[in-house]
Design an enzyme around this catalytic site. Sequence first.
Site, PDB file in Angstrom:
ATOM      1  N   GLU A 130       4.658   8.785   7.983  1.00  0.00           N
ATOM      2  CA  GLU A 130       5.883   8.517   7.228  1.00  0.00           C
ATOM      3  C   GLU A 130       6.470   9.751   6.545  1.00  0.00           C
ATOM      4  OE1 GLU A 130       5.411   5.108   4.708  1.00  0.00           O
ATOM      5  OE2 GLU A 130       4.444   3.954   6.283  1.00  0.00           O
ATOM      6  N   GLU A 139       1.040   0.032  11.307  1.00  0.00           N
ATOM      7  CA  GLU A 139       0.899  -0.728  10.063  1.00  0.00           C
ATOM      8  C   GLU A 139       1.873  -1.890  10.060  1.00  0.00           C
ATOM      9  OE1 GLU A 139       1.218   1.150   6.225  1.00  0.00           O
ATOM     10  OE2 GLU A 139       0.415   3.023   6.994  1.00  0.00           O
TER      11      GLU A 139
END
Length: 449
Positions: A128, A239
């Site tokens: 991220e 995720e």
Amino acid sequence: MQFTQLVALALALATSEAAHQGFNYGNTKSDGSAKSQSDFQSEFSTAKNLVGTSGFTSARLYTMIQGGTANTPISAIPAAVAEETSLLLGLWASGGNFANEIAALKAAIADYGDDLAKLVVGISVGSEDLYRNSVDGVKAKAGLGANPDEIVSYINQVRSTIAGTKLSGAPIGHVDTWTAWVNGSNSAVIDACDWLGFDGYPYFQNTMANSISDAKALFDDSVAKTEAVAKGKEVWITETGWPVSGKTENLAVANLANAKTYWDEVGCPLFGKTNTWWYMLQDANPVTPNPSFGIVGSTLSTTPLFDLSCSASSSSAAASSTALPSASSVAGGKASGFATAAASSGAAGSAKPTFTVGKGPGASYNGTGSWNSTSSARPSSSAISGSSSGSSSSGSSGSSGSGASGQSSSSTGSSSAPSTSNILSNAASGLSGSIFGAVVAVCLALAAL
């Protein structure tokens, strides 16, 4: 007819085992204390033996570094060796300490060799980082990120590091949010990757209708948008999850009933068919974050907080979902310890804002968890939604095939049944893992006819 049915059954069995499924594991507990090898080993053992489900035998890591050290390899590795848990290795790429991650990777290869290589599904460079460096990430105060040119440089460093080693065939990717992936300024990262990792949370999409009844549609929509820009490369779900407790995000309510619904509607169609790492097994030890995503409570137990069995309706949804690859495209074997599968594609669409809270190598969502002492970066954020298919095969250069070119031979066959000689030839050529087991089962069945 009987022969054809046996072959179809064998391929179905192989397909069901081709994709990896597991959980995300930070290197610290929720109070910031470092996990030990025994902690990881207990978690991996618990994941494998969860009541109501099976097959959670993979672990995604955020960092190669053991908590509390400068560059010692993470103790999750010997724990995984002991528990036969496959690994999606991770190198943390924000904060300017990437050299320590590389040092830990080199040491892990030297220390564990073949034992490590046979478990590695792939290597993730960063998590991220692009999102945190975006307008949305800065607005959300998500922490330090990295620019696309930095991530590309880090990917190249990892390729050089593993070249000529036991991990030379490991496919390399980057993990980020769908809003980062559809941002054209990050396209160089897509070019540098063998696969794209997708972090997705409809719960956090709080400027949209994001009740639990909207969650699957939001998830699938983001999947399609990510796959549309993936340039034929495979997209792994690195995720996703729904919190069991915590604050309400617009219409998204965190509770056990909704976590179960999300598991059924989003998770069950993916498990066994798409490389998926759920967030997460346990995050409430010794303190409970807000929100809390752990499917087990503060005491590590094989008895989950909600029913993990997948209903027949969930299985039917898996077969009909356009976000998932077909059985023929997923079927694959293993080569040099690296999983093989294939990609699917989705429709294009416009990106929507990402809303998140803090999470880093410690994997804490409360924004206050302790940080790996080797990094000056603040904890990272988590993201919106995404999905899709498993990873491609290994190669000697460390840059494995992606998309159609990365499919295994077993996924490209004709609709007619293979001959007995072809089956035996494949077995003799050294196919390993579930595919080999399925082929042997077919041969044994034929011998009994």
